[in-house]
Design an enzyme around this catalytic site. Structure first.
Site, short mmCIF file in Angstrom:
data_model
loop_
_atom_site.label_atom_id
_atom_site.label_comp_id
_atom_site.label_asym_id
_atom_site.label_seq_id
_atom_site.Cartn_x
_atom_site.Cartn_y
_atom_site.Cartn_z
CG HIS A 160 -6.71 4.74 1.62
ND1 HIS A 160 -7.53 5.83 1.81
CD2 HIS A 160 -7.36 3.69 2.20
CE1 HIS A 160 -8.61 5.46 2.47
NE2 HIS A 160 -8.53 4.17 2.72
CG ASN A 192 -11.11 -0.88 8.53
OD1 ASN A 192 -10.00 -1.23 8.94
ND2 ASN A 192 -11.99 -1.74 8.05
CG PHE A 204 -5.30 -3.04 7.19
CD1 PHE A 204 -4.76 -2.72 5.94
CD2 PHE A 204 -4.94 -4.23 7.79
CE1 PHE A 204 -3.90 -3.60 5.30
CE2 PHE A 204 -4.08 -5.11 7.16
CZ PHE A 204 -3.55 -4.79 5.91
CE1 TYR A 215 -3.82 -2.32 0.45
CE2 TYR A 215 -2.46 -3.34 2.14
CZ TYR A 215 -3.56 -3.37 1.31
OH TYR A 215 -4.40 -4.45 1.33
#
Length: 184
Positions: A19, A62, A60, A14
């Site tokens: 993000h 969330n 992560f 990522y």
């Protein structure tokens, strides 16, 4: 004590995704201040100075609120001294916005932080990433080459604004940001 948190997802997979712009801002800020993230918990990494903490959750996105809540409780930080840096699809690439309050605007990391802190009164620096057709795929993809210069510029400006914020009030920081807004 000010707590500045940059949001992102952990891992090399990522690292270059939209993000993770919150991480990018924090990494540049730490570099400019010659600091390294030398403290670690189960949920994140951070660097503590006498007047501020720079932090990156390693959960992560969330679940970002778990780490924020952990630091707030451990260091007895008032949520009025908390600022979150994260990506926002409601702004174009190259844009940024500083807000004192509001909803999460669909950003799940911010939503979890609001839930854990039990308030929407959280300062935030939003970095525009534009909007894609499939939100999940879009935020987990890298920027297009044509956007690289814009995103680099806004990340640089965000880090500079945060350096200013570390030794000034939030109101003064907003005034400076708004005065420079058209220059980014």
């Amino acid at each position: 004590m000010k707590l500045i948190v940059g949001l992102g997802n952990p891992g090399e997979k990522y690292a270059k995704t939209k993000h993770n712009v919150g991480y990018w801002v924090l990494d540049l800020l730490a570099e400019k201040l010659a600091l390294s993230f030398d403290q670690k918990t189960e949920n994140g990494i951070y660097v503590k100075q006498p007047d501020f903490i720079l932090a990156k959750p390693t959960t992560f996105m969330n679940k970002s609120g778990d780490f924020v809540e952990e630091l707030i409780k451990f260091y007895k930080i008032n949520t009025q001294d908390l600022m979150i840096i994260y990506d926002d699809m409601n702004f174009e690439v190259g844009q940024a916005a500083i807000k004192t309050t509001g909803s999460a605007g669909g950003q799940r990391g911010m939503a979890h932080i609001i839930e854990k802190c039990k308030t929407k009164e959280i300062k935030r620096l939003k970095i525009g990433i534009s909007r894609g057709e499939n939100a999940k795929e879009y935020v987990l993809s890298p920027f297009l080459p044509k956007d690289n210069a814009k995103i680099k510029l806004v990340i640089e400006e965000a880090a500079n604004i945060l350096i200013f914020y570390l030794s000034n009030s939030f109101i003064t920081t907003i005034e400076k940001f708004n005065a420079n807004k058209n220059k980014v």
